[in-house]
Scaffold this active site. Structure first.
Site, PDB file in Angstrom:
ATOM      1  N   CYS A 162     -15.897  -7.852   6.024  1.00  0.00           N
ATOM      2  CA  CYS A 162     -16.037  -8.353   7.944  1.00  0.00           C
ATOM      3  C   CYS A 162     -16.246  -6.884   9.118  1.00  0.00           C
ATOM      4  CB  CYS A 162     -14.452  -8.769   8.157  1.00  0.00           C
ATOM      5  SG  CYS A 162     -12.837  -7.822   8.773  1.00  0.00           S
ATOM      6  N   ARG A 197      -1.518   7.117   9.302  1.00  0.00           N
ATOM      7  CA  ARG A 197      -1.159   6.368   8.061  1.00  0.00           C
ATOM      8  C   ARG A 197      -2.230   7.795   6.908  1.00  0.00           C
ATOM      9  NH1 ARG A 197      -3.408   1.121   8.855  1.00  0.00           N
ATOM     10  NH2 ARG A 197      -2.915   0.242  10.384  1.00  0.00           N
ATOM     11  N   CYS A 201     -14.627  -2.989   0.256  1.00  0.00           N
ATOM     12  CA  CYS A 201     -13.685  -3.527   0.456  1.00  0.00           C
ATOM     13  C   CYS A 201     -13.365  -4.914  -0.403  1.00  0.00           C
ATOM     14  CB  CYS A 201     -13.331  -3.758   2.184  1.00  0.00           C
ATOM     15  SG  CYS A 201     -14.345  -4.868   3.182  1.00  0.00           S
ATOM     16  N   LYS A 255      -5.953   7.561  11.872  1.00  0.00           N
ATOM     17  CA  LYS A 255      -5.761   7.958  10.929  1.00  0.00           C
ATOM     18  C   LYS A 255      -6.232   9.927  11.018  1.00  0.00           C
ATOM     19  CE  LYS A 255      -7.216   3.467   9.252  1.00  0.00           C
ATOM     20  NZ  LYS A 255      -8.453   2.975   8.660  1.00  0.00           N
ATOM     21  N   ARG A 307       1.108  -1.427  -0.123  1.00  0.00           N
ATOM     22  CA  ARG A 307       0.223  -0.035  -0.275  1.00  0.00           C
ATOM     23  C   ARG A 307       1.181   0.829  -0.128  1.00  0.00           C
ATOM     24  NH1 ARG A 307      -3.022  -0.003   4.740  1.00  0.00           N
ATOM     25  NH2 ARG A 307      -4.646  -1.593   3.554  1.00  0.00           N
ATOM     26  N   LYS A 319      -3.646   1.964  15.073  1.00  0.00           N
ATOM     27  CA  LYS A 319      -3.206   1.843  13.521  1.00  0.00           C
ATOM     28  C   LYS A 319      -4.037   3.922  14.077  1.00  0.00           C
ATOM     29  CE  LYS A 319      -6.081   0.023  11.307  1.00  0.00           C
ATOM     30  NZ  LYS A 319      -7.270  -0.673  10.762  1.00  0.00           N
ATOM     31  N   CYS A 367      -8.372 -11.627   1.486  1.00  0.00           N
ATOM     32  CA  CYS A 367      -8.231 -10.683   3.264  1.00  0.00           C
ATOM     33  C   CYS A 367      -8.644 -11.871   4.094  1.00  0.00           C
ATOM     34  CB  CYS A 367      -9.324  -9.539   3.137  1.00  0.00           C
ATOM     35  SG  CYS A 367      -9.385  -8.887   4.756  1.00  0.00           S
ATOM     36  N   CYS A 395     -13.596  -1.839   6.482  1.00  0.00           N
ATOM     37  CA  CYS A 395     -12.381  -0.201   5.607  1.00  0.00           C
ATOM     38  C   CYS A 395     -12.947   0.779   5.021  1.00  0.00           C
ATOM     39  CB  CYS A 395     -11.794  -1.402   5.202  1.00  0.00           C
ATOM     40  SG  CYS A 395     -10.271  -2.224   6.350  1.00  0.00           S
TER      41      CYS A 395
END
Length: 640
Positions: A547, A201, A501, A285, A132, A283, A507, A551
């Site tokens: 899930c 991120r 996603c 953001k 990514r 993470k 994944c 995302c």
């Protein structure tokens, strides 16, 4: 007499034994090899604020409540023993095995990669890696786009994926090709550093290349925040380009803000002055935008930053929002999606210091024992905004001003042709689920290469071609349309706002389909619209994830479908078209074949009973879930 301590990083710190040492409870960075003295943490050492009494005591910054020592997750120990995200990844990359071990799997995330395998293959696992990129504001220079296009064909699966955080994902890279691919990205104006892992991120900002003061300032601020919070210890360049540095010059204000330690924020003499050895608990953001423009899903971020301008359009400062986050776990009500709330206003010259203070607050007080609860939203939920603000202000060194009033938010897609304001045009192109492949990929490459265009990726998985001369418009429009890249008037409104996603097959967290399933879901929604008499230009925001990690930000959608079993979704309702209201879980375990039984009655009653200009999400909220379920049970089909 003096006493010397040496940190695991080898940094020696000397204290006079005449000093009175006050021990602080800084549990977030606790290690069996770490000694705590006030704000000083050995293994990344905090220096004292100048206002501290240097001869009498070392004072810990006050916190709302005493922190208790706690256990640490396995990932925290991996980070501590990694020599700043190097070991054992450096050794694992040299083995003949197609995969890396558990510790290296965690570390390679910081380098911008996830280890994956095809879950639909039987008889063994075919490992590969997803890479990514990191593109603040979604900016992609021409040279980088062409490089990514080439790498997808030579080392990936022949497609590029545009993400919901304005980056590329490149799937299917084999371990033996990682260094070649990584170094190619680095040498062609790109980076994957920090695109994944427990750190900041990619920083979002509106993708529109407007030559307007507020938009330019928002994008400049996003660039500066990204630079401020970029790792400094060199592990990324050591691993992929043998230590050679490919760094652009940083703005002086970024360097000044990073080095400033007047309020005890930094690890002194550490290779990572902001992150230390442990980086962040999870993470992190950040998004930056301008008033009215919610193309960035502002409230879903840990930090949301909004430019505030004066009556002449000159930026003066920023409103700051904190505590957003989408991830949750099924059947665990203690985990939840949350939208950010106002923290306050800061003048424009203070934004980097304020952001740094928030990050440090999460670094010091975010949970490190259980990663399900390590995002900053749980700290906000536990403390409340007042306590959180009090602690942040101590690291910031100032009081936040009340947030400024702002106009209503709008979702802006930037699809179609728009004037930039500098004599050139930009063209926003819809890409279903962000997947660029086949003839579309070939045609995009030809146009971008022929006209030497820079591009931008939007937070809605679309692409913007920039700096187009007026005389190029007709030929570009024609070529793109032949490849299925149509102007927005020819794209179903449902598709324009939908997101999904990747989910299966790569994944590891996917429970059911998302990207591969959403085309048929949208067609079925359109068929239901037609059946109940809704017009073509009417739409709802549909987002699908495989899930509950969220995302594609399904918890902000009017219709959110969150995988909760094979061919089964948890249905969320109540988001709004401008992404300012969080949805709520409506039904569990709705099988894919039963979507019409749930949604056709709801769409019919929305058409019948909505108020003026009331969106579907607003309608479901006003009616209440109990009433909606009654409507579903009583529905006998719409009249012909």
């Amino acid at each position: 007499m003096t006493t010397s301590f040496r940190s695991p990083a080898g940094v020696a710190t000397v204290f006079s034994t005449d000093q009175k040492i006050r021990v602080g409870n800084i549990h977030s960075l606790r290690s069996s090899r770490t000694v705590f003295l006030g704000r000083n943490v050995f293994g990344g050492v905090h220096s004292l604020p100048p206002s501290s009494s240097s001869s009498s005591s070392i004072k810990a910054i006050s916190t709302p409540e005493a922190a208790k020592p706690t256990k640490r997750s396995k990932v925290e120990i991996i980070k501590e023993n990694s020599n700043f995200i190097r070991y054992p990844l450096n050794e694992e990359l040299l083995t003949e095995s197609p995969n890396v071990n558990e510790s290296a799997v965690q570390l390679i995330k910081f380098h911008g990669s996830y280890q994956q395998y095809n879950r639909e293959e039987r008889g063994g696992r075919s490992y590969s890696f997803m890479l990514r990129t990191k593109n603040p504001s979604g900016k992609v220079p021409n040279q980088l786009y062409l490089t990514m296009d080439d790498l997808a064909d030579e080392f990936g699966i022949g497609t590029l994926r545009l993400t919901t955080r304005q980056t590329f994902q490149l799937h299917g890279v084999l371990k033996q090709n990682l260094k070649t691919v990584m170094s190619s990205i680095i040498k062609n104006m790109g980076s994957t550093l920090g695109a994944c892992g427990d750190l900041n991120r990619n920083v979002l900002a509106p993708a529109a290349p407007y030559a307007k003061r507020d938009y330019l300032f928002a994008q400049e601020t996003a660039d500066n925040i990204a630079a401020l919070l970029s790792p400094q210890s060199g592990f990324y360049y050591d691993m992929w380009v043998d230590g050679e540095q490919f760094m652009t010059a940083e703005a002086p204000e970024v360097v000044e803000a990073r080095n400033d330690n007047s309020h005890g924020t930094n690890f002194v003499d550490s290779p990572e002055p902001i992150y230390g050895t442990q980086f962040l608990p999870r993470k992190f953001k950040i998004a930056v935008t301008v008033p009215t423009d919610n193309s960035v899903d502002l409230l879903t971020n840990d930090i949301g930053v909004v430019v505030v301008s004066d009556e002449n359009g000159e930026p003066q400062g920023f409103n700051i929002y904190v505590g957003g986050g989408m991830g949750r776990t099924h059947r665990m009500e203690s985990t939840f999606a949350r939208i950010a709330e106002p923290l306050g206003y800061v003048p424009k010259e203070d934004i980097l210091y304020a952001v740094k203070a928030i990050v440090v607050t999460q670094r010091e007080h975010g949970r490190r024992d259980d990663r399900k609860y390590s995002r900053m939203k749980y700290l906000l939920s536990s403390w409340g905004i007042e306590k959180f603000r009090d602690v942040v202000e101590q690291y910031y060194g100032k009081k936040f001003e009340p947030p400024r009033d702002l106009p209503e938010w709008e979702f802006k897609s930037y699809l179609g042709w728009h004037e930039q304001g500098d004599g050139a045009w930009f063209c926003g192109l819809h890409v279903d689920s962000g997947r660029v492949g086949g003839n579309m990929k070939k045609t995009l490459r030809e146009v971008i290469e022929k006209y030497r265009l820079d591009v931008r990726i939007t937070p809605n998985q679309n692409i913007v071609l920039c700096d187009i001369k007026s005389e190029w418009k007709r030929s570009i429009t024609t070529v793109l349309a032949q490849a299925g890249l149509l102007q927005p008037e020819f794209v179903d409104p449902l598709n324009q706002t939908a997101m999904a996603c990747p989910a299966f097959p790569l994944c590891p967290l996917a429970i059911t389909e998302a990207e591969r399933g959403i085309p048929s879901i949208l067609k079925r929604v359109r068929a239901m619209f037609e059946k109940v008499g809704l017009e073509y230009d009417e739409s709802v925001v549909v987002r699908v994830t495989g899930c509950p990690n969220g995302c594609a930000r399904p918890y902000m959608a009017e219709v959110g479908l969150v995988g909760d079993g094979p061919n089964s979704y948890q249905v969320w309702l109540g988001g709004t078209p401008n992404q300012t209201q969080i949805a709520r879980a409506f039904m569990d375990k709705v099988k894919i074949q039963d979507l019409e039984k749930v949604f056709e009655p709801l769409f019919y009653n929305w058409k019948l009973g909505r108020q003026a200009k009331e969106s579907f999400g607003e309608f479901t909220t006003r009616m209440g879930f109990e009433k909606l379920k009654e409507l579903i049970s009583a529905y006998e089909g719409s009249p012909q």
